[in-house]
Structure formats: structure tokens, C-alpha cells
Enzyme design. Structure first.
Site, PDB file in Angstrom:
ATOM      1  N   ASP A 328       3.074 -59.821 -17.599  1.00  0.00           N
ATOM      2  CA  ASP A 328       3.300 -58.737 -18.553  1.00  0.00           C
ATOM      3  C   ASP A 328       2.784 -59.136 -19.941  1.00  0.00           C
ATOM      4  O   ASP A 328       2.537 -60.306 -20.229  1.00  0.00           O
ATOM      5  CB  ASP A 328       4.790 -58.428 -18.614  1.00  0.00           C
ATOM      6  CG  ASP A 328       5.084 -57.011 -19.085  1.00  0.00           C
ATOM      7  OD1 ASP A 328       4.128 -56.288 -19.431  1.00  0.00           O
ATOM      8  OD2 ASP A 328       6.269 -56.641 -19.098  1.00  0.00           O
ATOM      9  N   GLU A 331      -0.875 -58.260 -25.088  1.00  0.00           N
ATOM     10  CA  GLU A 331      -1.547 -57.427 -26.094  1.00  0.00           C
ATOM     11  C   GLU A 331      -1.099 -57.767 -27.518  1.00  0.00           C
ATOM     12  O   GLU A 331      -1.857 -57.551 -28.465  1.00  0.00           O
ATOM     13  CB  GLU A 331      -1.257 -55.929 -25.861  1.00  0.00           C
ATOM     14  CG  GLU A 331      -1.370 -55.467 -24.432  1.00  0.00           C
ATOM     15  CD  GLU A 331      -0.048 -55.547 -23.692  1.00  0.00           C
ATOM     16  OE1 GLU A 331      -0.046 -55.273 -22.484  1.00  0.00           O
ATOM     17  OE2 GLU A 331       0.978 -55.882 -24.318  1.00  0.00           O
ATOM     18  N   ASP A 394       3.488 -48.395 -19.465  1.00  0.00           N
ATOM     19  CA  ASP A 394       4.732 -47.628 -19.606  1.00  0.00           C
ATOM     20  C   ASP A 394       4.474 -46.132 -19.627  1.00  0.00           C
ATOM     21  O   ASP A 394       4.167 -45.536 -20.672  1.00  0.00           O
ATOM     22  CB  ASP A 394       5.464 -48.055 -20.877  1.00  0.00           C
ATOM     23  CG  ASP A 394       5.909 -49.506 -20.821  1.00  0.00           C
ATOM     24  OD1 ASP A 394       5.830 -50.101 -19.738  1.00  0.00           O
ATOM     25  OD2 ASP A 394       6.322 -50.042 -21.861  1.00  0.00           O
TER      26      ASP A 394
END
Length: 676
Positions: A328, A331, A394
Site C-alpha cells: 500500500d 505516493e 479508494d
């Protein structure tokens, strides 16, 4: 095939001929023109299109502007949830965590292709600015900070050939473990769970005959807000090694969530700080912020010792029984940090994710002794396709978010990524039963399929018995389609052509396919049109040819739009004509012996045509090939191994195997009714 470029300079012009593409430079006045192998002008850069600029703050920029012709569409630029066609958009290459409902993207790829026979790759790792027919309506403008600009123009006759050449340059995807194509079930993010809870979720799937291949533990397998310390929460999981062994004994693979950040609360923080394994500030202190966890530090993967240190933490988990990692984040990377290798922090912002995913991917390959490890990654940039799988980030529990998710996947496919997934039914909020069911169909007809959310368990019985029936049907269908899907995976590995294909990629000769963003091809043969409507209404387009509905057997003539109603157990799912579809007999797992448990299904073979397929084994190599040729009312089947063969007639779907034969070597069949 490689071509030796030929350069000619006649004084006024310079011509560089590379076979598939030719560049002509006029010296006075300056002009740069690109032609394809047929002598057709693709695009050009002329007077005042190429520029060196200095901003008021003294920052230098290079800008290029390439012409677009009438009817030319621009695609790609990473996983973008904005309109599929990028004309009229301003696009900035800068990885950020923005969900799926904005122009912000997790996966920025400075590569676009057009429906006019070429693609453009801007070879810059950091921020690239694109104005696509926006600042100048007949130009694609792109600019970067600095004083030099390096870009590739890739020409070919089809979008697939362009992608193949682009991925030959930037990297091809590996084969993936067959079991990774099966159903993934997650604990979800903020839900409470322990072994009793996770076992109840697994038991619930099995008791309802819903295939399950991978179980995923999200963040709270570790103690809350000590992320990442890579230590199981002993209060919830007192015997993690035993638990994983018990789940392996049930045939499951295990995935756990990680990220590249180390909270100050983690016991690893002091260790990493002392050894210099984190990004630093200019004064030498550890670069920290609170945007995910208090005092969070970021692992510096440009430091080989830091990468090895991070891998050692994961190695312990792999040897404990973890099979895959959900990598995950990646960024939230600062642009003012100091790297071990002195890298430009602006250029590292997007590129960081490649080093992160590469580090984890290579550790898995090493520990498993394979070349086909599997991640579940969120962020990416150029070359990230070498470390699959990536998921869409998401999204929300609505039809609108489902549609924007698909647009992101289509754009990512046209950016060189062969595999892709998404959070079935939406990460945020909780879906209605109809949204859950329709998203499950879409998700189970994607390359990888994961049920995951934020605040609720995404098990189908929480949404009603009809959702259990839908998930069971399409999960079992995907298991049966694995011989076909694994063959398509091998093709992606060999060529760089994605498994999920936008219609413009699959049928570039059909102008109606150029704008389609609510349907796709899953591999070369299956057309999928997800339903985005509570009443089951769906509009879709069938290109030329005969198309057979895989589930109900209807045969429809293409070259037209359709508008139909579909109940929750079905959706538009069509097989192209002249298809020999490899379908398995196993419907409870994605990993089985495809060569032994397969039936070859023939759909609408036209006179004089042939259909072929390859069946791939678990080792990623071709187990056997088969081919059918039609000559009038005679079919000739040739197969490398003994195989069951099913001839489909109008009105017969996948589950109607009325004309089934056994073939070994070469067999000849005579059609009962030539018109059929």
C-alpha cells in the site's frame, strides 16, 4: 524486428529513417515531422512549438507541442478516473492519494497513445505537465522542469503493436501464480478481527460453495499505529504461524498489508534511524511527518542496506507462511528529502514506488524460488507493470464510482499494465445489494478479484442471499475460465498486451469502439459490459461478427448497439466468433491442472476460418495447443493432447454441452446443419 536507422543530411533537412517511423527535420525554419512506414504524416512540431522557458521564479522548463489531426483521440497517461478520452484535459504526472473521484492519480505514466498510429513516451521520472488539446486545441503540449527534454515517438499499425513496442522498452509483466487469479477476501480496514473472526469469514465462503483462494489481512494484523513493525498483534493473533499453517492446509494463500513508512512508535524506528535507512532532511535529521502516522519516517530504497533490511523483515513473514504482500501507499513521498544515492527528490517522487515494489517483489521471488511472485500494489509509474498486481485505490460504493474505476483500469491498460484489480463494491461506505452484485460481476470478470472495504466486511451474505448466489455463480465461472485466462496471461507476458483490453485496443478498425468506456474485452475473446443501473438496464456495442452470449447461448449479429435488461444473475458477456475457448471443469479454485481438466468450446466458426488456443500449465509454459479449421460443413480439430471438445449451437450457453466429443490427435466432424 530491429532496424538499423538511416540518417541523411542534404543541408536543408535531416531525415532519420528507422523503418516503422521516419523523422524529418527542416533546419530553416525549424520543423520536425514524423511519418509512419507508409509515408503518412503522424504528427509534427513546428514554429513556436518547441520551447525553452524561464518562469518568474527562475525555474527553467522545456515544452513540446505535437499536432493532433481531425478525429484524433488521446488515451492513457496512467490510471486516470477522469474521462477515458483525454482530449481537453490538463494532466499532471504526480502520484498522490486522491481516491477515484478526482483528477489526482495513484499511477502516473507519461505515455499516451492515439487512434492515429503512434504513441508518445516522455522519458522523465518526475513531474510532467500535459495539456491535451486544451491550451492549444490542435496540440498535445507536454513540459518538464529543467533544460533538456527526451521523448520517444513509437509508431505501429495498431494500438496493440504500439503497446507491445512500448513495453519492450519499459518492461513486460511476469506470469503470475494461477491461484492469484482466484477470489481474494479481506478483513477490510477498520473492522475488528482475530483468528475466530477470520475463520468465520472463510467458513462462510466455503459453506456457501463460494470459491476462495486468497485471504488478506489488512492493517490491523499489526498493532494499531505501530505501522510498520511487521509484528503480529499478539492480543488478536497469539499463534500466527499456527494460524497460517491451518489456512494453508485449507488450500488458501495468505496476503498481508504493508507500507514503506515506519511510525515513530514502531520499535523499528530507532533501528532505522541509527543505521541511516530513512530519507533525511538537508541537516541530516530523519525526514518525518504526521500525514499517515505520528512521526512517520520513509524507508530509503536507494540505500542497498536499507532495502535489504526491509526485505529481512518481510523474509521472516514469508517463512512464517505469508505468500503475497499488499504494498500500500508509496505516493506520499516528499520533494525536499535527501536520498542515500543523491537522487533528485523531485524526480524520485513518482519513481519511489518502483523501488518499493521491486524490493518486495524480488524478495518474494527469492524466497519462493520463482519468477512469478504477486503483489497487490496501489501506486506505480513507468515500468511498474513488471511488479503486478495493481489495484484501483479508494473507490466509493456507487455505480458512478464503479464506472470511474473502470475508466481508470482502461487507461492503465493503455499505459502498459497487463493486470489490474479494484475493491469490489467500493472501499468507502457500504453498497446496496444491487451495487454489490453488479460490482461483483465486474470484479470477477477482471484479471484479479478482491472483496475489500473500509468499515465493513465485504462478505456476500451481509448483502443478502441474492448476492451470495451472484458471487457464487461468477466466482465459479472465473475458476472455469482459468485455462483461457492463464493463456491470455502468457500472451501478456510475451507481448505486453494487457489481459483487460479497452475496445479501441481490441477492435481499432471499428470507429464505434474509439470512445467506449463502459465495456471491455477480457482477453481476446470475451466481451464484458458491466451493468451500472439499479434496474438492470445496460447499453453496449457489439462490433462486427457473430457474438454468442456465454451464459444463455443467444447468438447476436454485431455492428450495432444493444439496449437490454439483465437480472442480477447475468450481464452482457459475449464470446467472439471463431473462438476456441479453453474452459476448465474445476469450479472451486483457480489453481488446478488446466491441461487435464479442460474442455475446448467452439463458438461460431465461419466457413474457411480457423480457431486456435493454447493451454498453459502451472509452470507458465504451454502444455498443448489446439486448432479447429472449417471447410464447408466439415470441422477438423487438431490437438497436442487428448481433449474434450464441445461444439456450441445457437441457444446453448456454457452450461449446455450437448455436442461434446473426445479428440486425440486429429479428428474430423461433420456439421449437422450448415446454417448453424
Amino acid at each position: 524486428d530491429p532496424v538499423t536507422p538511416c540518417i541523411r543530411d542534404d543541408g536543408d533537412t535531416i531525415i532519420l529513417d528507422a523503418g516503422a517511423i521516419c523523422a524529418k527535420i527542416t533546419k530553416q525554419p525549424y520543423a520536425l515531422q514524423f511519418y509512419d512506414a507508409h509515408g503518412r504524416l503522424l504528427t509534427d512540431s513546428a514554429f513556436r512549438n518547441l520551447a525553452y522557458m524561464t518562469a518568474s521564479d527562475g525555474q527553467h522548463y522545456m515544452v513540446e507541442q505535437l499536432k493532433t489531426s481531425v478525429g484524433e483521440y488521446i488515451y492513457g497517461l496512467g490510471e486516470r478516473f477522469t474521462p477515458f478520452i483525454k482530449n481537453g484535459q490538463s494532466v499532471e504526472m504526480w502520484n498522490e492519494d486522491g481516491g477515484t473521484s478526482s483528477e489526482i492519480a495513484y499511477k502516473n505514466v507519461p505515455f499516451y497513445l492515439t487512434n492515429r498510429g503512434y504513441g508518445v513516451f516522455v522519458n522523465h521520472p518526475g513531474r510532467v505537465f500535459f495539456e491535451v488539446n486544451s491550451e492549444k486545441v490542435s496540440r498535445v503540449s507536454f513540459g518538464i522542469p529543467g533544460e533538456h527534454l527526451h521523448y520517444f515517438l513509437i509508431a505501429a499499425d495498431t494500438p496493440a503493436q504500439i503497446l507491445s513496442r512500448y513495453t519492450a522498452l519499459t518492461g513486460r509483466p511476469p506470469m503470475l501464480p494461477a491461484q492469484s487469479f482466484g477470489v481474494w477476501l479481506s478483513t477490510s480496514f477498520t473492522t475488528d478481527y482475530d483468528e475466530a473472526t477470520t475463520s468465520s469469514l472463510i467458513d462462510g465462503m466455503r459453506s456457501r460453495n463460494i470459491p476462495l483462494d486468497v485471504f488478506h489481512f489488512d492493517c490491523f494484523w499489526m498493532r494499531g499505529f505501530s505501522w510498520c513493525d511487521f509484528i503480529w498483534d499478539a492480543d488478536q493473533f497469539p499463534d500466527p504461524e499456527g494460524m497460517l499453517a491451518r489456512y494453508h492446509a485449507r488450500g488458501l494463500k495468505i496476503c498481508v498489508w504493508i507500507n514503506p513508512y515506519i511510525a515513530q512508535r514502531s520499535p523499528l524506528f530507532e533501528e532505522g534511524k541509527e543505521k541511516g535507512y530513512f530519507l533525511r532532511r538537508r541537516d541530516g535529521s530523519v525526514w518525518q511527518w504526521d500525514r499517515w502516522q505520528a512521526g512517520m519516517a520513509i524507508v530509503d530504497f536507494t540505500n542497498p542496506e536499507a532495502a535489504a533490511w526491509y526485505q529481512e523483515k518481510l523474509r521472516t513473514l514469508v517463512r512464517m507462511g505469508v505468500d503475497y504482500f499488499k504494498t500500500d501507499f508509496g505516493e506520499r513521498i516528499p520533494k525536499d528529502a535527501v536520498y542515500y544515492n543523491g537522487a533528485d527528490p523531485e524526480g524520485m517522487h513518482n519513481y519511489y514506488t518502483n523501488l518499493y515494489n521491486q524490493c518486495v517483489f524480488e524478495l518474494l521471488c527469492e524466497e519462493k524460488g520463482v519468477s512469478n511472485a504477486c503483489l497487490f500494489a496501489r501506486s506505480a509509474t513507468v515500468g511498474g507493470q513488471k511488479y503486478p498486481v495493481h489495484w484501483g485505490g479508494d473507490c466509493s460504493a456507487s455505480y458512478e464510482s464503479m464506472a470511474e474505476t473502470l475508466r481508470g483500469g482502461l487507461s492503465l491498460a493503455l499505459s502498459g499494465f497487463a493486470y489490474w484489480s479494484h475493491d469490489i463494491s467500493g472501499f468507502e461506505q457500504t453498497a446496496s445489494a444491487d451495487v454489490y452484485a453488479r460490482w461483483a460481476q465486474f470484479g470477477l470478470l477482471s484479471t484479479h478479484s478482491r472483496f475489500h472495504g473500509s468499515s465493513g466486511y465485504r462478505v456476500p451474505w451481509n448483502f443478502g442471499e441474492i448476492c451470495c448466489a451472484v458471487v457464487r455463480r461468477f466466482a465459479q465461472l472465473k475458476c472455469r475460465l482459468m485455462p483461457y485466462l492463464y493463456g491470455e496471461s502468457l500472451y501478456a507476458h510475451e507481448t505486453g498486451i494487457p489481459v483487460l483490453r479497452p475496445m479501441v485496443l481490441a477492435r481499432p478498425e471499428d470507429p464505434a469502439c474509439e470512445t467506449l468506456d463502459r465495456q471491455y474485452m477480457l482477453g481476446s475473446a470475451l466481451l464484458v459490459a458491466p451493468v451500472f443501473d439499479a434496474q438492470g438496464a445496460v447499453s453496449y456495442y457489439l462490433p462486427d461478427g457473430c457474438w454468442t452470449h456465454l451464459l444463455d447461448g443467444r447468438v447476436l449479429e454485431g455492428g450495432r448497439w444493444m439496449r437490454e435488461q439483465y437480472e442480477l444473475q447475468s450481464l452482457p458477456l459475449f464470446v467472439a466468433q471463431n473462438t476456441l475457448l479453453a474452459v476448465g471443469t474445476c469450479c472451486d479454485t483457480a489453481a488446478y491442472d488446466f491441461a487435464k481438466e479442460v474442455t475446448l468450446h467452439l463458438f461460431v466458426l465461419t466457413d474457411g476460418a480457423q480457431a486456435s488456443c493454447r493451454v498453459v500449465g502451472h509452470d507458465g509454459k504451454v502444455a498443448f495447443t489446439a486448432q479447429v479449421v472449417r471447410n464447408g460443413d466439415v470441422l477438423t480439430l487438431r490437438s497436442g493432447l487428448p481433449v474434450r471438445f464441445c461444439l456450441h449451437r445457437p441457444g446453448e450457453g456454457l452450461y449446455d454441452e450437448t455436442d461434446t466429443f473426445f479428440c486425440e490427435g486429429e479428428c474430423v466432424f461433420k456439421l449437422k446443419n450448415v446454417k448453424e
